[in-house]
Design an enzyme around this catalytic site. Structure first.
Site, PDB file in Angstrom:
ATOM      1  N   HIS A   1      52.727  93.638  52.253  1.00  0.00           N
ATOM      2  CA  HIS A   1      51.745  92.840  51.439  1.00  0.00           C
ATOM      3  C   HIS A   1      50.536  92.912  52.053  1.00  0.00           C
ATOM      4  O   HIS A   1      49.481  93.302  51.586  1.00  0.00           O
ATOM      5  CB  HIS A   1      52.153  91.668  50.861  1.00  0.00           C
ATOM      6  CG  HIS A   1      51.202  90.678  50.337  1.00  0.00           C
ATOM      7  ND1 HIS A   1      50.709  90.956  49.108  1.00  0.00           N
ATOM      8  CD2 HIS A   1      50.348  89.673  50.771  1.00  0.00           C
ATOM      9  CE1 HIS A   1      49.648  90.058  48.976  1.00  0.00           C
ATOM     10  NE2 HIS A   1      49.559  89.219  49.836  1.00  0.00           N
TER      11      HIS A   1
ATOM     12  N   GLU B   1      36.786  92.685  60.986  1.00  0.00           N
ATOM     13  CA  GLU B   1      37.392  93.342  59.896  1.00  0.00           C
ATOM     14  C   GLU B   1      37.225  92.265  58.691  1.00  0.00           C
ATOM     15  O   GLU B   1      37.137  92.957  57.524  1.00  0.00           O
ATOM     16  CB  GLU B   1      38.876  93.551  60.193  1.00  0.00           C
ATOM     17  CG  GLU B   1      39.685  93.790  59.182  1.00  0.00           C
ATOM     18  CD  GLU B   1      39.447  95.033  58.350  1.00  0.00           C
ATOM     19  OE1 GLU B   1      39.052  96.121  58.886  1.00  0.00           O
ATOM     20  OE2 GLU B   1      39.931  95.421  57.162  1.00  0.00           O
TER      21      GLU B   1
ATOM     22  N   HIS C   1      38.971  82.360  67.588  1.00  0.00           N
ATOM     23  CA  HIS C   1      39.355  81.290  66.783  1.00  0.00           C
ATOM     24  C   HIS C   1      40.538  81.350  66.278  1.00  0.00           C
ATOM     25  O   HIS C   1      41.415  80.679  65.440  1.00  0.00           O
ATOM     26  CB  HIS C   1      38.283  80.937  65.652  1.00  0.00           C
ATOM     27  CG  HIS C   1      38.028  81.977  64.705  1.00  0.00           C
ATOM     28  ND1 HIS C   1      36.880  82.203  64.286  1.00  0.00           N
ATOM     29  CD2 HIS C   1      38.746  82.901  64.166  1.00  0.00           C
ATOM     30  CE1 HIS C   1      36.655  83.163  63.397  1.00  0.00           C
ATOM     31  NE2 HIS C   1      38.080  83.589  63.308  1.00  0.00           N
ATOM     32  N   HIS C   2      41.108  82.805  66.396  1.00  0.00           N
ATOM     33  CA  HIS C   2      42.356  83.026  65.814  1.00  0.00           C
ATOM     34  C   HIS C   2      43.723  82.866  66.971  1.00  0.00           C
ATOM     35  O   HIS C   2      44.612  82.957  66.847  1.00  0.00           O
ATOM     36  CB  HIS C   2      42.406  84.671  65.529  1.00  0.00           C
ATOM     37  CG  HIS C   2      41.716  84.871  64.366  1.00  0.00           C
ATOM     38  ND1 HIS C   2      41.957  84.574  63.076  1.00  0.00           N
ATOM     39  CD2 HIS C   2      40.542  85.351  64.286  1.00  0.00           C
ATOM     40  CE1 HIS C   2      41.039  84.987  62.180  1.00  0.00           C
ATOM     41  NE2 HIS C   2      40.279  85.648  63.008  1.00  0.00           N
TER      42      HIS C   2
ATOM     43  N   SER D   1      40.321 107.674  59.313  1.00  0.00           N
ATOM     44  CA  SER D   1      39.397 107.843  57.988  1.00  0.00           C
ATOM     45  C   SER D   1      38.338 106.876  57.783  1.00  0.00           C
ATOM     46  O   SER D   1      37.083 107.399  57.567  1.00  0.00           O
ATOM     47  CB  SER D   1      40.513 107.732  57.020  1.00  0.00           C
ATOM     48  OG  SER D   1      39.844 107.299  55.786  1.00  0.00           O
ATOM     49  N   SER D   2      38.450 105.582  58.229  1.00  0.00           N
ATOM     50  CA  SER D   2      37.329 104.707  58.023  1.00  0.00           C
ATOM     51  C   SER D   2      36.229 105.129  58.987  1.00  0.00           C
ATOM     52  O   SER D   2      34.850 104.699  58.625  1.00  0.00           O
ATOM     53  CB  SER D   2      37.551 103.307  58.346  1.00  0.00           C
ATOM     54  OG  SER D   2      38.727 102.840  57.591  1.00  0.00           O
TER      55      SER D   2
ATOM     56  N   SER E   1      25.170  90.348  44.853  1.00  0.00           N
ATOM     57  CA  SER E   1      23.527  90.295  45.154  1.00  0.00           C
ATOM     58  C   SER E   1      22.889  91.269  44.219  1.00  0.00           C
ATOM     59  O   SER E   1      21.775  91.245  44.055  1.00  0.00           O
ATOM     60  CB  SER E   1      23.399  90.381  46.658  1.00  0.00           C
ATOM     61  OG  SER E   1      24.034  89.525  47.565  1.00  0.00           O
TER      62      SER E   1
ATOM     63  N   HIS F   1      38.340  90.079  63.471  1.00  0.00           N
ATOM     64  CA  HIS F   1      37.539  89.130  62.626  1.00  0.00           C
ATOM     65  C   HIS F   1      36.538  89.970  62.272  1.00  0.00           C
ATOM     66  O   HIS F   1      36.027  89.758  60.984  1.00  0.00           O
ATOM     67  CB  HIS F   1      36.923  88.186  63.814  1.00  0.00           C
ATOM     68  CG  HIS F   1      35.960  87.147  62.764  1.00  0.00           C
ATOM     69  ND1 HIS F   1      36.715  86.164  61.981  1.00  0.00           N
ATOM     70  CD2 HIS F   1      34.814  87.150  62.520  1.00  0.00           C
ATOM     71  CE1 HIS F   1      35.629  85.651  61.413  1.00  0.00           C
ATOM     72  NE2 HIS F   1      34.575  86.267  61.502  1.00  0.00           N
TER      73      HIS F   1
ATOM     74  N   ARG G   1      53.670  78.899  57.620  1.00  0.00           N
ATOM     75  CA  ARG G   1      53.387  80.176  56.951  1.00  0.00           C
ATOM     76  C   ARG G   1      54.516  81.266  57.421  1.00  0.00           C
ATOM     77  O   ARG G   1      55.173  80.922  58.285  1.00  0.00           O
ATOM     78  CB  ARG G   1      52.030  80.553  57.591  1.00  0.00           C
ATOM     79  CG  ARG G   1      51.435  81.879  57.465  1.00  0.00           C
ATOM     80  CD  ARG G   1      50.096  82.094  58.000  1.00  0.00           C
ATOM     81  NE  ARG G   1      49.744  83.326  58.034  1.00  0.00           N
ATOM     82  CZ  ARG G   1      48.808  84.095  58.532  1.00  0.00           C
ATOM     83  NH1 ARG G   1      48.111  83.280  59.599  1.00  0.00           N
ATOM     84  NH2 ARG G   1      48.408  85.115  58.509  1.00  0.00           N
TER      85      ARG G   1
ATOM     86  N   ASP H   1      23.613 113.448  47.889  1.00  0.00           N
ATOM     87  CA  ASP H   1      25.084 113.226  48.052  1.00  0.00           C
ATOM     88  C   ASP H   1      25.063 112.577  49.225  1.00  0.00           C
ATOM     89  O   ASP H   1      24.036 112.267  49.856  1.00  0.00           O
ATOM     90  CB  ASP H   1      25.942 114.609  47.998  1.00  0.00           C
ATOM     91  CG  ASP H   1      27.258 114.531  48.090  1.00  0.00           C
ATOM     92  OD1 ASP H   1      27.725 113.576  48.543  1.00  0.00           O
ATOM     93  OD2 ASP H   1      28.124 115.100  46.849  1.00  0.00           O
TER      94      ASP H   1
ATOM     95  N   LYS I   1      23.532  82.809  52.348  1.00  0.00           N
ATOM     96  CA  LYS I   1      23.750  83.700  51.353  1.00  0.00           C
ATOM     97  C   LYS I   1      24.076  82.898  50.131  1.00  0.00           C
ATOM     98  O   LYS I   1      23.474  83.123  49.110  1.00  0.00           O
ATOM     99  CB  LYS I   1      24.701  84.654  51.638  1.00  0.00           C
ATOM    100  CG  LYS I   1      24.406  85.657  52.489  1.00  0.00           C
ATOM    101  CD  LYS I   1      25.511  86.599  52.883  1.00  0.00           C
ATOM    102  CE  LYS I   1      25.212  87.595  53.801  1.00  0.00           C
ATOM    103  NZ  LYS I   1      24.604  88.974  53.212  1.00  0.00           N
TER     104      LYS I   1
ATOM    105  N   THR J   1      26.438  82.629  56.550  1.00  0.00           N
ATOM    106  CA  THR J   1      27.192  82.504  55.303  1.00  0.00           C
ATOM    107  C   THR J   1      26.549  81.568  54.042  1.00  0.00           C
ATOM    108  O   THR J   1      26.504  81.804  53.097  1.00  0.00           O
ATOM    109  CB  THR J   1      28.867  82.269  55.522  1.00  0.00           C
ATOM    110  OG1 THR J   1      29.138  83.151  56.936  1.00  0.00           O
ATOM    111  CG2 THR J   1      29.783  82.454  54.273  1.00  0.00           C
TER     112      THR J   1
ATOM    113  N   TYR K   1      35.089  90.421  57.777  1.00  0.00           N
ATOM    114  CA  TYR K   1      33.640  90.868  57.196  1.00  0.00           C
ATOM    115  C   TYR K   1      33.346  92.102  56.500  1.00  0.00           C
ATOM    116  O   TYR K   1      32.503  92.346  55.788  1.00  0.00           O
ATOM    117  CB  TYR K   1      32.637  90.270  58.298  1.00  0.00           C
ATOM    118  CG  TYR K   1      32.423  88.878  58.637  1.00  0.00           C
ATOM    119  CD1 TYR K   1      31.940  87.975  57.518  1.00  0.00           C
ATOM    120  CD2 TYR K   1      32.845  88.355  59.912  1.00  0.00           C
ATOM    121  CE1 TYR K   1      31.929  86.728  57.663  1.00  0.00           C
ATOM    122  CE2 TYR K   1      32.938  87.145  59.721  1.00  0.00           C
ATOM    123  CZ  TYR K   1      32.435  86.181  58.651  1.00  0.00           C
ATOM    124  OH  TYR K   1      32.308  84.668  58.839  1.00  0.00           O
TER     125      TYR K   1
ATOM    126  N   TRP L   1      51.005  91.679  59.363  1.00  0.00           N
ATOM    127  CA  TRP L   1      49.694  92.512  59.637  1.00  0.00           C
ATOM    128  C   TRP L   1      49.071  92.671  60.889  1.00  0.00           C
ATOM    129  O   TRP L   1      48.098  93.680  61.241  1.00  0.00           O
ATOM    130  CB  TRP L   1      48.588  92.275  58.416  1.00  0.00           C
ATOM    131  CG  TRP L   1      47.620  91.224  58.557  1.00  0.00           C
ATOM    132  CD1 TRP L   1      47.736  89.953  58.952  1.00  0.00           C
ATOM    133  CD2 TRP L   1      46.268  91.470  58.876  1.00  0.00           C
ATOM    134  NE1 TRP L   1      46.858  89.210  59.211  1.00  0.00           N
ATOM    135  CE2 TRP L   1      45.823  90.275  59.165  1.00  0.00           C
ATOM    136  CE3 TRP L   1      45.480  92.513  59.204  1.00  0.00           C
ATOM    137  CZ2 TRP L   1      44.403  89.928  59.563  1.00  0.00           C
ATOM    138  CZ3 TRP L   1      44.211  92.476  59.401  1.00  0.00           C
ATOM    139  CH2 TRP L   1      43.487  91.233  59.581  1.00  0.00           C
TER     140      TRP L   1
END
Ligand code: HEM
Ligand SMILES: [Cu+2]
Lengths: 209, 635
Positions: free
Chosen positions: B82, B268, B315-316, B182-183, B281, B266, B463, B111, B344, B341, B270, B152
């Protein structure tokens, strides 16, 4: 809604050359390649970081000082450094349209790159016989992975140089030939610089204390 | 033709009637708009699969001590697939759909810088996504026993061969490696595109905010993915070749994996949220009929988020015992990152403040984003404090946090984008009725599902637990969350059906600029011709189209007549090399399964692997050769 008319002459005049328009003024390939090199810094950064993280943490030998022969590695390092010099000459040749100079120097660069890879294979074989394996201890794991991936980069570089020679020799490169060779050169210098860091961190630092 | 007046709304309606829609044309397309659509629909299909997996989880958790709706093993597989699916195969490619579709239109380009490499990125993504899901089908067919089940985040040493024998983790590692590939390629491409293909006059600070946020995201991608790639490589070597990177008995440290993973992980998050922030925006100002409030602040805070995002990863890892100094440092940076953050959020609110707001569907999705993302941001700041996080880590409180930012945030932002840009993609608005029902179900479903999770977490529900005890007050909230999950699923069904209806021709036909917007992507026909701009526009402000329409600014809008590109425009021809190269590249990665798959080194099969990889490598080389030759063709 789109109820606004477009008067004649909207936008710029017809002489504007949109195919060569680059808002940053740099070649696409070069710009993309710089971002790739930046990205590759993080790749090697992580590998070198891993090496540092585990430096001196091996539970069993062989330890770096048991196997390293700095003299031999210095020779291959020197070759790689020199190959950067011939690479510069190759780019210069391509930029100034001296085809012979380009081809000769590409060949020299590829030769020195191959020699570096050969030295590395010799070194790996030698270390292996001295008992340093991928599995045996942390030093083996980190050393082979780090230098192995660097060696792979060099090998890919050699392949690229050979293909460039072929391509360039045939006159197949479309657009700016100097640019195409320069991009190969960027890669080559990058791989060289990474090696200098690896040589310092992995080899030389063993012998400073 | 540049003098033609476009007075009718339906003026461009049948420009594309004869467009080639054969399968072959889609397989060989290098058109960024088509690739964007491919990304969008692939991502939505993967999203549906990830959603189904979530439903399995929620049904298992519907009642306490429920023995086995699904087994504990299946449960682990479900939450792993998931999350992996939602992060890498749904939200990221949905964002990529907008990078592809929008960036060239927004900056005034025909293009991307490397159209064929762009197609290659898409095919690699598709193969990587399918590859990741292969174990599920193999398991259904009874070929393998387990599918990826390591979460994950794939924490070592749980994912090493000792505790995860079999091929499942290898599929996961290699699948992520392909997707990362790919990314990263897309990242190089878009950075070059954005920096180098802006229309004349489009300075960096005249770029639309979506393009800006995308630029930041591309930098995050090319800097963070190499780190997880190294992490995955080391894991693959540990599993297949018996190295010691994460293996404690030989001195390895599982925390190294956590560092490499979260150094990527982390940034990621963002990567997942910034594109949605960019879309919002764009949407909010259009429907408030005001410019974005403090646009430079939105841009700089995006850049700041990108920067600081690389300095908060631990922080993880507060509960792993990094020591007070590290905890204090990472706690500080994490609180710091909440500032841009919040900036914004204030900008979006100030944009709406005093505006003539029209509550269209895209706008309501955007407002939903602001509202729900704020809730998720607030819980984020709470676990920035180590002592607090020690209580919350690995509890449902964290689950509530990241679902508010990811579903309430990223997903709602992207859905705002789909409804907002659909008219540009297809020349029609999405039918409203079903669209509103879907939104209402989402809004209710998200809150009903994820809000109770804050309480569950605070009460100590862990969890990733397969069962939970009865009689300690967890029943009600869990039941509620399960009901909510079905609301979301129903909402998505409506949303998707609505898109299909839209594809089949439902919905009101619209002109070039149905929302009276301000930026270049609305200046040409809907859908845009494949060459986008008849003439590349010259840009004089950050709202060129608005200025043309309302302020007497110089014109940028495009009169497009007929299907063919104007004579001076050269578009790249279709190419099948990207698809082929992706096949070889995917095959090269997949071949690692032969010798090293199953968590042990198989010397006899290793020979086969090397042979297969050699063939794939030669295929890649040949394809690249042909690729360059195709380029070198005299034109
Ligand atoms: C105000 C900004 C944010 C702050 C301060 C923040 C803070 C945190 C912290 C401290 C954790 C670790 C909690 C733990 O495991 O104990 C966390 C987890 C998480 N956050 Fe955020 N966060 C923020 C925004 C976001 C955004 C925008 C996203 C994604 C769009 C996100 C996604 C996640 C995810 C997925 C996790 C869980 C990772 C896992 O353990 O699997 N966060 N957040
Ligand atoms: Cu984080």
């Amino acid at each position: 809604m789109s109820s606004h008319a477009v008067p004649a002459g909207a936008g710029h005049d017809e002489t504007f050359d949109e195919h060569h328009w680059r808002s940053l003024g740099v070649d696409h390939m070069k710009l993309a390649f710089w971002t790739f090199l930046g990205s590759d810094c993080f790749f090697f950064g992580s590998l070198i970081g891993t090496y540092m993280y585990y430096r001196g943490q091996s539970l069993v030998g062989p330890y770096p000082r048991d196997v390293f022969d700095v003299n031999i590695t210095s020779i291959s390092t020197f070759l790689l450094l020199m190959s950067s010099f011939t690479m510069v000459l190759a780019v210069l040749g391509a930029k100034t349209g001296k085809r012979g100079m380009t081809l000769v120097n590409l060949a020299l660069t590829a030769a020195m790159g191959s020699a570096f890879v050969a030295f590395q294979m010799y070194e790996f074989a030698h270390f292996y016989h001295a008992g340093l394996t991928l599995q045996g201890n942390l030093f083996g794991s980190t050393f082979y992975i780090l230098t192995g991936f660097h060696g792979t980069h060099v090998a890919i570089g050699v392949l690229w140089l050979l293909l460039s020679m072929f391509w360039y020799g045939k006159g197949w490169i479309r657009g700016d030939e100097g640019n195409a060779i320069e991009v190969a050169g960027l890669y080559w210098h990058f791989v060289d610089i990474v090696w200098i860091v690896i040589f310092t961190v992995v080899y030389l630092m063993e012998f400073v204390a | 033709m540049s003098t033609a007046a476009t007075t009718e709304v339906e003026h461009h309606a049948d420009v594309h009637e004869e467009e080639d829609n054969s399968l072959w044309s889609w397989l060989t397309t290098v058109d960024h708009k088509r690739i964007g659509k491919l990304y969008m629909f692939s991502a939505l299909i993967f999203f549906a699969m990830g959603g189904l997996e979530a439903l399995f989880i929620r049904v298992q958790l519907m009642y306490p001590e429920q023995s086995e709706f699904i087994s504990a093993q299946t449960y682990n597989e479900m939450f792993t697939m998931h999350a992996t699916t939602m992060v890498f195969l749904a939200i990221m490619p949905l964002s990529a759909a907008f990078f592809n579709f929008l960036i060239p239109l927004q900056i005034g380009a025909r293009d991307v810088a490397f159209p064929r490499m762009n197609a290659l990125s898409y095919w690699l993504f598709l193969f990587g996504g399918i590859f990741l899901n292969v174990p599920i089908f193999l398991k259904l067919l009874g070929v393998v026993g387990v599918t990826p089940d390591g979460g994950w985040f794939g924490y070592a040493n749980m994912t090493l061969s000792k505790y995860s024998p079999g091929m499942s983790i290898d599929f996961w590692i290699l699948g992520l490696a392909i997707l990362g590939n790919s990314s990263m390629m897309a990242g190089f491409n878009f950075i070059t595109t954005i920096l180098n293909l802006r229309a004349p006059g489009m300075t960096l600070f005249r770029m639309p905010i979506f393009t800006w946020m995308s630029l930041v995201v591309q930098f995050l991608i090319v800097m963070s993915f190499p780190m997880v790639t190294v992490g995955l490589l080391l894991m693959l070597f540990d599993r297949s070749f018996g190295t010691n990177f994460y293996f404690p008995p030989n001195g390895g440290d599982p925390l190294l994996w956590q560092h490499l993973f979260w150094l990527f992980g982390h940034p990621e998050v963002y990567i997942l949220i910034l594109p949605a922030m960019g879309i919002v925006s764009e949407v909010l100002p259009v429907f408030a009929r005001k410019p974005l409030f403090g646009a430079p602040f939105v841009i700089f805070s995006g850049i700041m988020i990108g920067f600081v995002g690389f300095g908060v990863w631990s922080h993880h890892m507060f509960t792993t015992g990094l020591g007070p100094v590290a905890d204090a440092a990472f706690s500080t940076t994490t609180m710091l990152i909440a500032v841009p953050t919040a900036v914004k959020i204030f900008n979006w609110i100030a944009t709406m403040w005093g505006g003539k707001i029209s509550f269209t569907l895209p706008n309501v999705y955007a407002i939903t984003f602001v509202f729900l993302f704020t809730i998720g941001g607030l819980s984020g700041v709470m676990h920035a404090s180590p002592p607090v996080d020690l209580q919350q880590q690995d509890s449902y409180f964290i689950v509530a946090h990241f679902h508010y930012v990811l579903v309430g945030g990223a997903l709602m932002g992207l859905f705002s984008g789909i409804t907002f840009y659909w008219p540009k993609m297809y020349g029609r608005k999405l039918p409203d009725g079903l669209g509103w029902i879907a939104w209402a179900l989402f809004f209710a479903g998200i809150n009903v599902t994820f809000f109770p999770m804050h309480f569950l977490g605070a009460m100590g529900m862990i969890r990733r637990s397969w069962q939970y005890p009865a009689g300690v007050g967890l029943e009600g909230y869990n039941l509620m969350a399960t009901v909510g999950a079905f609301l979301i699923a129903t909402g998505f069904a409506f949303f998707f059906v609505n898109l299909i209806r839209g594809l089949l021709g439902a919905g009101e036909k619209v002109g070039d600029d149905p929302w009276d917007a301000a930026t270049l992507e609305w200046s040409m026909a809907s859908p845009p011709p494949h060459y986008n701009f008849r003439k590349l526009p010259v840009v004089h402000s950050d709202r060129p189209l608005w200025d043309e329409k309302h302020e007497g600014g110089s014109p940028v809008s495009q009169a497009v007549i007929g299907k063919d590109a104007p004579a001076h425009v050269e578009m790249p021809p279709p190419s099948y090399w990207p698809l082929l190269l992706a096949l070889f590249q995917g095959g090269f990665f997949a071949a690692f399964l032969i010798g090293g798959g199953g968590g042990k080194f198989d010397a006899s099969a290793f020979g086969t692997q090397v042979m297969v990889q050699l063939v794939m490598g030669l295929g890649m080389l040949f394809t690249m050769f042909a690729w360059i030759r195709e380029d070198a063709r005299p034109r």
